[in-house]
Scaffold this motif. Structure first.
Motif, PDB file in Angstrom:
ATOM      1  N   LYS A 115       0.624  -1.417  -0.029  1.00 53.24           N
ATOM      2  CA  LYS A 115      -0.010  -0.093   0.174  1.00 53.24           C
ATOM      3  C   LYS A 115       0.652   1.197  -0.003  1.00 53.24           C
ATOM      4  O   LYS A 115       1.945   1.345   0.637  1.00 53.24           O
ATOM      5  CB  LYS A 115      -0.989  -0.198   1.240  1.00 53.24           C
ATOM      6  CG  LYS A 115      -2.209  -0.845   1.045  1.00 53.24           C
ATOM      7  CD  LYS A 115      -3.085  -0.981   1.804  1.00 53.24           C
ATOM      8  CE  LYS A 115      -4.084  -2.404   2.240  1.00 53.24           C
ATOM      9  NZ  LYS A 115      -5.211  -2.198   3.100  1.00 53.24           N
ATOM     10  N   ILE A 116       0.105   2.399  -1.118  1.00 52.61           N
ATOM     11  CA  ILE A 116       0.874   3.480  -0.922  1.00 52.61           C
ATOM     12  C   ILE A 116      -0.091   4.450  -0.309  1.00 52.61           C
ATOM     13  O   ILE A 116      -1.301   4.575  -0.367  1.00 52.61           O
ATOM     14  CB  ILE A 116       0.865   4.237  -1.802  1.00 52.61           C
ATOM     15  CG1 ILE A 116       1.951   3.465  -2.868  1.00 52.61           C
ATOM     16  CG2 ILE A 116       1.019   5.571  -2.239  1.00 52.61           C
ATOM     17  CD1 ILE A 116       2.880   3.442  -3.892  1.00 52.61           C
ATOM     18  N   PRO A 117       0.274   5.584   1.098  1.00 53.76           N
ATOM     19  CA  PRO A 117       1.784   5.535   0.906  1.00 53.76           C
ATOM     20  C   PRO A 117       2.269   5.188   2.169  1.00 53.76           C
ATOM     21  O   PRO A 117       1.637   4.484   2.540  1.00 53.76           O
ATOM     22  CB  PRO A 117       1.619   7.473   1.854  1.00 53.76           C
ATOM     23  CG  PRO A 117       0.364   7.651   2.265  1.00 53.76           C
ATOM     24  CD  PRO A 117      -0.608   6.502   1.159  1.00 53.76           C
ATOM     25  N   HIS A 118       4.106   4.503   1.991  1.00 50.67           N
ATOM     26  CA  HIS A 118       4.703   4.626   2.588  1.00 50.67           C
ATOM     27  C   HIS A 118       4.862   4.628   3.966  1.00 50.67           C
ATOM     28  O   HIS A 118       4.755   6.490   3.901  1.00 50.67           O
ATOM     29  CB  HIS A 118       5.629   3.539   2.364  1.00 50.67           C
ATOM     30  CG  HIS A 118       5.886   2.634   0.996  1.00 50.67           C
ATOM     31  ND1 HIS A 118       5.177   1.596   1.534  1.00 50.67           N
ATOM     32  CD2 HIS A 118       5.637   2.964  -0.162  1.00 50.67           C
ATOM     33  CE1 HIS A 118       5.067   0.692  -0.160  1.00 50.67           C
ATOM     34  NE2 HIS A 118       5.564   1.886  -1.147  1.00 50.67           N
ATOM     35  N   HIS A 119       4.476   4.448   5.439  1.00 52.06           N
ATOM     36  CA  HIS A 119       5.359   5.221   6.345  1.00 52.06           C
ATOM     37  C   HIS A 119       6.620   4.607   7.460  1.00 52.06           C
ATOM     38  O   HIS A 119       6.613   3.811   7.015  1.00 52.06           O
ATOM     39  CB  HIS A 119       4.551   5.534   7.798  1.00 52.06           C
ATOM     40  CG  HIS A 119       3.210   4.092   7.924  1.00 52.06           C
ATOM     41  ND1 HIS A 119       3.027   3.234   6.895  1.00 52.06           N
ATOM     42  CD2 HIS A 119       3.929   3.978   9.154  1.00 52.06           C
ATOM     43  CE1 HIS A 119       2.295   2.448   7.958  1.00 52.06           C
ATOM     44  NE2 HIS A 119       2.909   2.286   9.556  1.00 52.06           N
ATOM     45  N   TYR A 120       6.985   5.195   7.997  1.00 59.27           N
ATOM     46  CA  TYR A 120       8.306   5.312   8.661  1.00 59.27           C
ATOM     47  C   TYR A 120       8.340   5.148  10.293  1.00 59.27           C
ATOM     48  O   TYR A 120       8.090   6.555  10.484  1.00 59.27           O
ATOM     49  CB  TYR A 120       9.226   6.130   8.088  1.00 59.27           C
ATOM     50  CG  TYR A 120       9.444   6.132   6.900  1.00 59.27           C
ATOM     51  CD1 TYR A 120       9.771   4.981   6.216  1.00 59.27           C
ATOM     52  CD2 TYR A 120       8.969   7.173   5.886  1.00 59.27           C
ATOM     53  CE1 TYR A 120       9.840   4.904   4.683  1.00 59.27           C
ATOM     54  CE2 TYR A 120       8.741   6.780   4.442  1.00 59.27           C
ATOM     55  CZ  TYR A 120       9.429   6.072   3.881  1.00 59.27           C
ATOM     56  OH  TYR A 120       9.448   5.859   2.498  1.00 59.27           O
ATOM     57  N   PRO A 121       7.552   4.538  10.595  1.00 65.69           N
ATOM     58  CA  PRO A 121       6.923   4.372  12.419  1.00 65.69           C
ATOM     59  C   PRO A 121       8.145   4.690  13.176  1.00 65.69           C
ATOM     60  O   PRO A 121       7.785   4.648  14.602  1.00 65.69           O
ATOM     61  CB  PRO A 121       6.386   3.077  12.588  1.00 65.69           C
ATOM     62  CG  PRO A 121       6.721   2.322  11.641  1.00 65.69           C
ATOM     63  CD  PRO A 121       7.062   2.419  10.183  1.00 65.69           C
ATOM     64  N   TYR A 122       9.178   4.453  12.687  1.00 67.24           N
ATOM     65  CA  TYR A 122      10.337   4.323  13.597  1.00 67.24           C
ATOM     66  C   TYR A 122      11.446   5.880  13.321  1.00 67.24           C
ATOM     67  O   TYR A 122      12.248   6.111  13.967  1.00 67.24           O
ATOM     68  CB  TYR A 122      11.449   3.349  13.620  1.00 67.24           C
ATOM     69  CG  TYR A 122      10.221   2.557  14.511  1.00 67.24           C
ATOM     70  CD1 TYR A 122      10.641   1.999  15.286  1.00 67.24           C
ATOM     71  CD2 TYR A 122       9.455   0.804  13.847  1.00 67.24           C
ATOM     72  CE1 TYR A 122       9.958   0.923  16.449  1.00 67.24           C
ATOM     73  CE2 TYR A 122       9.671   0.603  14.100  1.00 67.24           C
ATOM     74  CZ  TYR A 122       8.979   0.511  15.584  1.00 67.24           C
ATOM     75  OH  TYR A 122       8.335  -0.798  16.265  1.00 67.24           O
ATOM     76  N   ASN A 123      10.792   6.792  12.668  1.00 65.88           N
ATOM     77  CA  ASN A 123      11.730   8.190  12.754  1.00 65.88           C
ATOM     78  C   ASN A 123      11.116   9.470  12.651  1.00 65.88           C
ATOM     79  O   ASN A 123       9.825   8.991  13.183  1.00 65.88           O
ATOM     80  CB  ASN A 123      11.245   8.358  10.721  1.00 65.88           C
ATOM     81  CG  ASN A 123      12.540   7.873  10.027  1.00 65.88           C
ATOM     82  OD1 ASN A 123      13.008   6.668  10.162  1.00 65.88           O
ATOM     83  ND2 ASN A 123      12.454   7.670   8.532  1.00 65.88           N
TER      84      ASN A 123
END
Length: 123
Positions: A115-123
């Motif tokens: 799926k888009i958008p990708h997310h970055y949970p640890y940033n």
């Protein structure tokens, strides 16, 4: 390998051009096609029916190939897909695992999506 890439590119282009005619040249008559969100189609007649029905309600806007990976009679294709369907825009990244027979017809195709958008949970 080049021939398989040409066949896959032709298939993706058939969606962009809404060209059902080329499907019989691409797929084996006994094709099994599994979409990334669950539906599965068996046989070229069903594939053509699905293609026509889908294109009555939707339009593929982009189907870009990122890379090919070949192993034996199977090719993996990484891609980006964007469409308009029932008035809504959808997009996702994906991978197809495509199995060819001895005459380079596609006999099995399995799609997987990210799926888009990708997310970055640890940033």
């Amino acid at each position: 390998m080049i021939e398989r890439e040409k066949i896959i590119k032709g298939y993706f282009q058939s969606w962009l051009n809404n060209n059902v005619v080329v499907l019989k040249d691409i797929f084996d008559p006994e094709i099994i096609y599994s979409e990334c969100y669950g539906p599965e189609y068996h046989g070229i007649d069903i594939i053509e029916r699905w293609f026509k029905d889908w294109n009555k309600r939707g339009k593929v806007l982009v189907w870009d190939i990122k890379q090919f990976i070949h192993e034996g009679n199977t090719t993996a294709v990484e891609w980006y897909f964007k469409c308009e369907y029932d008035g809504e825009i959808g997009e996702f990244d994906g991978v197809s695992l495509i199995k060819f027979n001895e005459v380079n017809s596609i006999v099995n195709l399995k799609e997987f999506q990210s799926k888009i958008p990708h997310h970055y949970p640890y940033n």
